[in-house]
Enzyme design. Sequence first.
Site, mmCIF file in Angstrom:
data_model
loop_
_atom_site.group_PDB
_atom_site.id
_atom_site.type_symbol
_atom_site.label_atom_id
_atom_site.label_comp_id
_atom_site.label_asym_id
_atom_site.label_seq_id
_atom_site.Cartn_x
_atom_site.Cartn_y
_atom_site.Cartn_z
ATOM 1 N N CYS A 104 0.832 -1.206 0.000
ATOM 2 C CA CYS A 104 0.000 0.000 0.000
ATOM 3 C C CYS A 104 0.868 1.259 0.000
ATOM 4 O O CYS A 104 0.547 2.265 -0.630
ATOM 5 C CB CYS A 104 -0.959 -0.012 1.189
ATOM 6 S SG CYS A 104 -0.145 -0.194 2.756
ATOM 7 N N THR A 105 2.019 1.171 0.688
ATOM 8 C CA THR A 105 2.938 2.311 0.713
ATOM 9 C C THR A 105 3.495 2.550 -0.684
ATOM 10 O O THR A 105 3.543 3.679 -1.174
ATOM 11 C CB THR A 105 4.106 2.023 1.686
ATOM 12 O OG1 THR A 105 3.557 1.690 2.944
ATOM 13 C CG2 THR A 105 5.026 3.207 1.815
#
Length: 449
Positions: free
Chosen positions: A223-224
């Site tokens: 997600c980062t």
Amino acid sequence: MAETDEPMLVDGDTGSTSDWDDRWNHIKKFLERSGPFMHPDFEPSTESLQFMLETCKILVIGAGGLGCELLKNLALSGFRNIHVVDMDTIDVSNLNRQFLFRAKDVGRPKADVAADFINSRVPGCCVIPYFKKIQDLDETFYRQFHIIVCGLDSIVARRWMNGMLLSLLVYEDGVLDPSSIIPLIDGGTEGFKGNARVIFPGMTACIDCTLELYPPQINFPMCTIASMPRLPEHCIEYVRILLWPKEMPFGDDVSLDGDDPEHIQWVYQKSLERAAEFSITGVTYRLTQGVVKRIIPAVASTNAAIAAACATEVFKIASSAYLPLNNYMVFNDVDGLYTYTFEAERKENCSACSQVPSDLHFSPSSKLQEVLDYLTESTSVQMKSPAITTTMDGKNKTLYLQSVASIEQRTRPNLAKTLKELGLADGQELAVADVTTPQTVLFKLCFTS
Ligand SMILES: [Zn+2]
């Protein structure tokens, strides 16, 4: 001090293999007189030095950053029977720290060049090189050594070596024959961090006992990478993992090659764009290559410190004049200097050294795929491409094998079957082969309800 015309006598100037007066004085101080740090059972004498010079046979695994240091340290400490195994050739980027190599040696085998250098520089020392993989040498080869020192950068190779030494152990009625133990000194470095450890296979914690200390490669959360990058590395990972497969800039089946400058250039440019979008600075070509190739810079001083600790342990064990390190030393010089020594403990159910098959707890309705996933993902097993076989009705049966394409194809359907469907019973033994060990590892299937 007055200048003199006399040439200074250094190792290598005599051109002879005979020892000159006082050659081993620095070593004799440790072996021929007693001192407060001496092993309680040690009697100072001339025999230890004779053993080191004439009899003791040492194997050094790896002739890279640690290996060069180790060979130099051991040769100057009086070890003369040294063998070295390394499968690599010299790259120009090695020359800043692998000091046995020169620009003219680029492309030649590290083991050969390192051996030649030591042999011509240290009179009487005989280093025998093997330009090979450790896996290409067998039990008879490894059995001839008194002590083995590893200066490797690969955990798989380390585990294989550990497994080889465990396979040489002789048990009689469950009791370990001490004469079958070959001590393993293992050094490792990563940037400014390092460790040195002493392993007496079958007696003290082995590499696999402490496998949890080698965490799997740390990756950034997806997600980062995908939506909230904060570091330049996140931007590069975005391009490597998400953009490359989507855009396929060099054709449909061209995968990213960290050694291809055009590929890196493409990733670098796209990473810059990504970074600009999120106002992140610090993306460089060099960092891009580092992230793509997972490069951790090698630090010469860390190698020197760790190799010195390992060579000291070889000296202590070979001479039996001092108690060896007990048994794991960590070293860190990122900020100041930090070292700490602790006693790593043996793991009762270590799959490499415990002599009893490890239990695998699965329900009969679990699929073989789940067992395979456990073998590769569990932090205590961490296998790479396990091949699972078992015995059924007195016959060997391959349940899954990845390394041979035709067998992989034939056994692949088994992965989707449950253990029950495969006819496996509670308590059944599974033999698992993997690149991390020279021997198959036995596991016992324990059904959970
Ligand atoms: Zn173990």
